[in-house]
Write a protein that holds these residues in place. Structure first.
Motif, mmCIF file in Angstrom:
data_model
loop_
_atom_site.group_PDB
_atom_site.id
_atom_site.type_symbol
_atom_site.label_atom_id
_atom_site.label_comp_id
_atom_site.label_asym_id
_atom_site.label_seq_id
_atom_site.Cartn_x
_atom_site.Cartn_y
_atom_site.Cartn_z
ATOM 1 N N PHE A 36 11.219 26.274 33.323
ATOM 2 C CA PHE A 36 11.721 27.447 32.651
ATOM 3 C C PHE A 36 12.287 27.100 31.244
ATOM 4 C CE2 PHE A 36 13.039 30.092 36.452
ATOM 5 C CZ PHE A 36 11.714 30.446 36.913
ATOM 6 N N VAL A 40 10.734 29.245 28.444
ATOM 7 C CA VAL A 40 11.555 30.532 28.120
ATOM 8 C C VAL A 40 11.047 31.136 26.652
ATOM 9 C CG1 VAL A 40 13.557 28.909 26.966
ATOM 10 C CG2 VAL A 40 13.735 31.343 27.941
ATOM 11 N N ALA A 99 12.722 36.068 30.563
ATOM 12 C CA ALA A 99 14.061 35.289 30.410
ATOM 13 C C ALA A 99 15.061 35.627 31.466
ATOM 14 C CB ALA A 99 14.777 35.270 28.942
ATOM 15 N N MET A 102 13.848 34.844 34.863
ATOM 16 C CA MET A 102 14.441 33.276 34.933
ATOM 17 C C MET A 102 15.733 32.934 35.352
ATOM 18 S SD MET A 102 12.434 31.521 31.902
ATOM 19 C CE MET A 102 10.864 31.186 31.543
#
Length: 156
Positions: A36, A40, A99, A102
């Motif tokens: 991530f 991202v 995001a 995530m």
């Protein structure tokens, strides 16, 4: 050489098996967090990129502490992707979510690590394994705080 630390082999094995699950969860969360960090995007990019980096660095250090405790108890620490996949309670990320997703996945991962650590605690406490109990307490405290911080990014 025989291990004589005041904890029976059966009890040490039970604790080591629990710590192996904790190691697998921690390593899986490390991989997810690192991925991530790389992937991202969006308006929170800089904040999340740096936050995820801090988190995966901490997780990288944690896997060593957990594995070394397993070894001190006299058992081999799992160290392959196949072993981690079999032991972990955390689902791998195979795509690149937005995001906010995530963050949600990392909150779930942090909380999963807490649950796994908490599940090992009674076995350590029952036999007076203070080093393991201390490690578990520290892991739970850190992961609960990290989950709170991540969760806070989704509020408001």
């Amino acid at each position: 050489m025989q291990i004589d630390i005041g904890i029976s082999e059966t009890d040490r094995r039970e604790i080591a098996e629990g710590l192996s699950r904790l190691l697998a969860d921690t390593y899986t969360l490390y991989l997810k967090t690192h991925s991530f960090h790389w992937n991202v995007t969006g308006p929170m990019f800089n904040t999340l990129h740096l936050m995820f980096e801090t988190q995966y660095n901490e997780l990288a250090l944690a896997v060593d502490l957990i594995a070394e405790r397993i070894r001190a108890l006299g058992f081999p620490a799992p160290g392959s992707y196949a072993q981690y996949a079999a032991l972990t309670s955390i689902q791998e990320a195979t795509d690149v979510p937005k995001a906010d997703e995530m963050i949600r996945q990392l909150v779930a991962g942090q909380e999963a690590v807490v649950r796994t650590a908490r599940s090992v605690f009674p076995a350590a406490e029952k036999v007076g394994d203070e080093p393991t109990a201390d490690l578990l307490t520290q892991r739970m405290q850190l992961h609960e705080k990290t989950a709170w911080m991540l969760r806070s990014m989704l509020e408001g």
